[in-house]
Write a protein that holds these residues in place. Sequence first.
Motif, PDB file in Angstrom:
ATOM      1  N   ALA A   1       3.225   0.558   6.152  1.00 43.37           N
ATOM      2  CA  ALA A   1       2.737   1.509   5.152  1.00 43.37           C
ATOM      3  C   ALA A   1       1.210   1.505   5.117  1.00 43.37           C
ATOM      4  O   ALA A   1       0.585   0.469   5.304  1.00 43.37           O
ATOM      5  CB  ALA A   1       3.289   1.147   3.776  1.00 43.37           C
ATOM      6  N   ILE A   2       0.657   2.690   4.925  1.00 45.62           N
ATOM      7  CA  ILE A   2      -0.769   2.808   4.643  1.00 45.62           C
ATOM      8  C   ILE A   2      -0.881   3.400   3.251  1.00 45.62           C
ATOM      9  O   ILE A   2      -0.392   4.507   3.003  1.00 45.62           O
ATOM     10  CB  ILE A   2      -1.482   3.708   5.671  1.00 45.62           C
ATOM     11  N   VAL A   3      -1.458   2.639   2.342  1.00 45.26           N
ATOM     12  CA  VAL A   3      -1.592   3.145   0.976  1.00 45.26           C
ATOM     13  C   VAL A   3      -3.071   3.306   0.657  1.00 45.26           C
ATOM     14  O   VAL A   3      -3.937   2.776   1.350  1.00 45.26           O
ATOM     15  CB  VAL A   3      -0.904   2.212  -0.055  1.00 45.26           C
ATOM     16  N   GLY A   4      -3.315   4.051  -0.394  1.00 48.87           N
ATOM     17  CA  GLY A   4      -4.703   4.292  -0.766  1.00 48.87           C
ATOM     18  C   GLY A   4      -4.782   5.557  -1.594  1.00 48.87           C
ATOM     19  O   GLY A   4      -3.813   6.305  -1.694  1.00 48.87           O
TER      20      GLY A   4
ATOM     21  N   VAL B   1     -10.259   0.192   6.195  1.00 44.79           N
ATOM     22  CA  VAL B   1      -9.173  -0.724   5.859  1.00 44.79           C
ATOM     23  C   VAL B   1      -9.775  -1.871   5.072  1.00 44.79           C
ATOM     24  O   VAL B   1     -10.639  -2.589   5.567  1.00 44.79           O
ATOM     25  CB  VAL B   1      -8.489  -1.272   7.125  1.00 44.79           C
ATOM     26  N   THR B   2      -9.340  -2.027   3.806  1.00 44.29           N
ATOM     27  CA  THR B   2      -9.936  -3.071   2.973  1.00 44.29           C
ATOM     28  C   THR B   2      -9.001  -4.251   2.775  1.00 44.29           C
ATOM     29  O   THR B   2      -9.456  -5.343   2.424  1.00 44.29           O
ATOM     30  CB  THR B   2     -10.357  -2.509   1.609  1.00 44.29           C
ATOM     31  N   LEU B   3      -7.699  -4.019   2.933  1.00 43.60           N
ATOM     32  CA  LEU B   3      -6.737  -5.114   2.779  1.00 43.60           C
ATOM     33  C   LEU B   3      -5.611  -4.910   3.764  1.00 43.60           C
ATOM     34  O   LEU B   3      -5.256  -3.765   4.087  1.00 43.60           O
ATOM     35  CB  LEU B   3      -6.130  -5.098   1.365  1.00 43.60           C
ATOM     36  N   GLU B   4      -5.036  -5.979   4.248  1.00 40.66           N
ATOM     37  CA  GLU B   4      -3.816  -5.855   5.010  1.00 40.66           C
ATOM     38  C   GLU B   4      -2.961  -7.077   4.799  1.00 40.66           C
ATOM     39  O   GLU B   4      -3.441  -8.137   4.402  1.00 40.66           O
ATOM     40  CB  GLU B   4      -4.117  -5.632   6.491  1.00 40.66           C
ATOM     41  N   GLY B   5      -1.657  -6.917   5.020  1.00 41.21           N
ATOM     42  CA  GLY B   5      -0.745  -8.029   4.814  1.00 41.21           C
ATOM     43  C   GLY B   5       0.679  -7.522   4.841  1.00 41.21           C
ATOM     44  O   GLY B   5       0.914  -6.356   5.174  1.00 41.21           O
ATOM     45  N   SER B   6       1.623  -8.389   4.471  1.00 41.00           N
ATOM     46  CA  SER B   6       2.998  -7.900   4.385  1.00 41.00           C
ATOM     47  C   SER B   6       3.113  -7.044   3.128  1.00 41.00           C
ATOM     48  O   SER B   6       2.279  -7.137   2.215  1.00 41.00           O
ATOM     49  CB  SER B   6       3.975  -9.077   4.316  1.00 41.00           C
ATOM     50  N   GLY B   7       4.138  -6.209   3.062  1.00 36.14           N
ATOM     51  CA  GLY B   7       4.338  -5.355   1.894  1.00 36.14           C
ATOM     52  C   GLY B   7       4.416  -6.190   0.633  1.00 36.14           C
ATOM     53  O   GLY B   7       3.795  -5.870  -0.391  1.00 36.14           O
ATOM     54  N   ALA B   8       5.173  -7.277   0.703  1.00 41.55           N
ATOM     55  CA  ALA B   8       5.362  -8.135  -0.474  1.00 41.55           C
ATOM     56  C   ALA B   8       4.043  -8.747  -0.925  1.00 41.55           C
ATOM     57  O   ALA B   8       3.762  -8.813  -2.122  1.00 41.55           O
ATOM     58  CB  ALA B   8       6.384  -9.219  -0.144  1.00 41.55           C
ATOM     59  N   GLU B   9       3.234  -9.203   0.046  1.00 40.69           N
ATOM     60  CA  GLU B   9       1.934  -9.790  -0.301  1.00 40.69           C
ATOM     61  C   GLU B   9       1.050  -8.794  -1.042  1.00 40.69           C
ATOM     62  O   GLU B   9       0.469  -9.086  -2.081  1.00 40.69           O
ATOM     63  CB  GLU B   9       1.189 -10.242   0.965  1.00 40.69           C
ATOM     64  N   LEU B  10       0.959  -7.603  -0.467  1.00 46.48           N
ATOM     65  CA  LEU B  10       0.071  -6.610  -1.081  1.00 46.48           C
ATOM     66  C   LEU B  10       0.585  -6.175  -2.444  1.00 46.48           C
ATOM     67  O   LEU B  10      -0.197  -5.850  -3.340  1.00 46.48           O
ATOM     68  CB  LEU B  10      -0.095  -5.395  -0.161  1.00 46.48           C
ATOM     69  N   LEU B  11       1.906  -6.158  -2.585  1.00 41.75           N
ATOM     70  CA  LEU B  11       2.499  -5.792  -3.876  1.00 41.75           C
ATOM     71  C   LEU B  11       2.043  -6.754  -4.965  1.00 41.75           C
ATOM     72  O   LEU B  11       1.910  -6.381  -6.128  1.00 41.75           O
ATOM     73  CB  LEU B  11       4.033  -5.825  -3.734  1.00 41.75           C
ATOM     74  N   GLN B  12       1.807  -8.024  -4.580  1.00 45.92           N
ATOM     75  CA  GLN B  12       1.385  -9.043  -5.544  1.00 45.92           C
ATOM     76  C   GLN B  12      -0.131  -9.155  -5.662  1.00 45.92           C
ATOM     77  O   GLN B  12      -0.624  -9.831  -6.553  1.00 45.92           O
ATOM     78  CB  GLN B  12       1.926 -10.421  -5.115  1.00 45.92           C
TER      79      GLN B  12
ATOM     80  N   ALA C   1      -4.227  -3.642  -9.608  1.00 46.42           N
ATOM     81  CA  ALA C   1      -5.179  -2.997 -10.512  1.00 46.42           C
ATOM     82  C   ALA C   1      -5.445  -1.551 -10.079  1.00 46.42           C
ATOM     83  O   ALA C   1      -5.477  -0.639 -10.904  1.00 46.42           O
ATOM     84  CB  ALA C   1      -6.482  -3.787 -10.528  1.00 46.42           C
ATOM     85  N   ALA C   2      -5.603  -1.349  -8.781  1.00 45.66           N
ATOM     86  CA  ALA C   2      -6.058  -0.040  -8.317  1.00 45.66           C
ATOM     87  C   ALA C   2      -4.914   0.957  -8.153  1.00 45.66           C
ATOM     88  O   ALA C   2      -5.069   2.141  -8.433  1.00 45.66           O
ATOM     89  CB  ALA C   2      -6.810  -0.192  -6.994  1.00 45.66           C
ATOM     90  N   TYR C   3      -3.755   0.498  -7.658  1.00 50.41           N
ATOM     91  CA  TYR C   3      -2.724   1.465  -7.263  1.00 50.41           C
ATOM     92  C   TYR C   3      -1.411   1.331  -8.003  1.00 50.41           C
ATOM     93  O   TYR C   3      -0.558   2.191  -7.912  1.00 50.41           O
ATOM     94  CB  TYR C   3      -2.451   1.341  -5.764  1.00 50.41           C
TER      95      TYR C   3
END
Lengths: 237, 306
Positions: A31-34, A213-224, A230-232
Amino acid sequence: MLQLDAVHIAYGPIQAVADATIAVEPGQIVAIVGANGAGKSTLLKAIAGLVPLAAGGIRFEGRDIAALPAHRRVAAGIALSPEGRQVFPDQTVRDNLELGAYSRRLGQADLARAMAAQYELFPRLRERQDQPAVTLSGGEQQMLAIARALMGEPRLLLLDEPSLGLAPLIIREIFGIITALRARGVTVLLVEQMANLALGVADRAYVLETGRVTLEGSGAELLQHPRVRAAYLGGGH
Amino acid sequence: MLATYLQVLVSGLAIGGVYALIALSFSITFTTTKTLNFAQGEFIGVGAFLGVTVLYLVSGEGSFAALAPAAAGGARYPLAAAVVGAVLGALGILLFLAAIRPFAGKPGMSWVMSTIGFGIILQSLGLAVWGPAPVNMPSPFGDDVMRLAGAGVRPQEILVLAVAVVLMAALDLLMRRTRLGKAMRAVAHNPQVAALMGINVAAVMLGAFALSSALAGVGGLLVAPIASASLFMGMGIALKAFSGAIMGGLDNPRGCIFGGFALGLLEAGVALWEAQWREIVIFLLIILVLAIRPNGLFGARALDKV
């Protein structure tokens, strides 16, 4: 499977994507979110060949595809379901699907088989197969856009904002299908404004902010991740 | 009286068929590339002269300026049509590469000027090769007037109508039923999304110009035996056909066909009443239609599902 290396994309003097390095492994949902305007759609368009890279490299299954025109990337195994669905409104559901398989040059029997597979995934399209696409609801049009992309039998499916403008129930249905596609071996690169949904299904994810690209990781990691929350994800939920 | 009306009906349908065919040729390039070939009139004239040349070369009957009726007999007229279609198709590709592609998608309307210029060059070359004098082209079915319920009908008028209808029906089928036609409609709707389907958009646009130009050439070949072949004959036809296309809706092929036939019938009808009022009535009507429906009678509604 797909490797973007320090990709820059510009619209004239405007830098849309800067120095993006993104990897998609086979069998994953990435996923690419933003936020709106972060350059997510531009990135997908560049992968599909609709916009050129200003700098950087793009490899698909080990092959440099930077110079491959859009219409030949479909045959190479990449299909994009574009933002806003973009079905062909005056053509029937069946004709839209047939166009999705354009580059495969199927005979009648194979074409019918390929369509039947889509109707199995999206039963509502079967009921509507002889209707012009313009008469479909927004959710049905989104299903048609995904099914049309799948008709090209892509190994990598690019989905641009599949939840856009849809009711929550339909969105859940669409995301159910996206995970089902992964189970069938289709690799998915998903761009989504609804970060919680996208990160919930993603094996791997990237956060794109003003083209970087400011952050990357597994979906679960980014969810936490506090910054993502805060942002999304609407703050403290 | 009835015979007169019948006569008007037949000649209106015949010339209307040509207008419809050329109107359709405008629609084909407009929908796929959002540009038009303003040299279409010259293409019609060149198509007619090329046809005369082929008939003259293969038959050897009479002189170039006055072909014997037998020159168009047998398979010669269809052969001429095939040659005209092929050569004008190639010319259409040349036009696209030289006068459209460098300017398409860029701001401004350079392609208007460049296609007009292409036509002027083509006409000048034609004048150098064939000279300015009109020449007669015999009809493949002879020039004797047939009696149809008292009305005098020329065989070529029936032929024009029949060929135009067959061509248009074939094109309609092509656009709706074949893979290529569906791809053309996809490009017409949105070239970028069409490319996402794996459609080679540049090739489709090239094909659209080849097809459109071939239709113009064949149109010239069809009309020439009714009037006479002239390098200047195409201008008026193209203008009427364009008006028909605008009136029916440039982006709707069936609307263009309707507009072409409507203009042909109207023209024949008004000419019966007062010939000198013909153009005035026709163009007043077009202006009136566009004032009420700016996109033409069957043009796309500016309403898209969001």
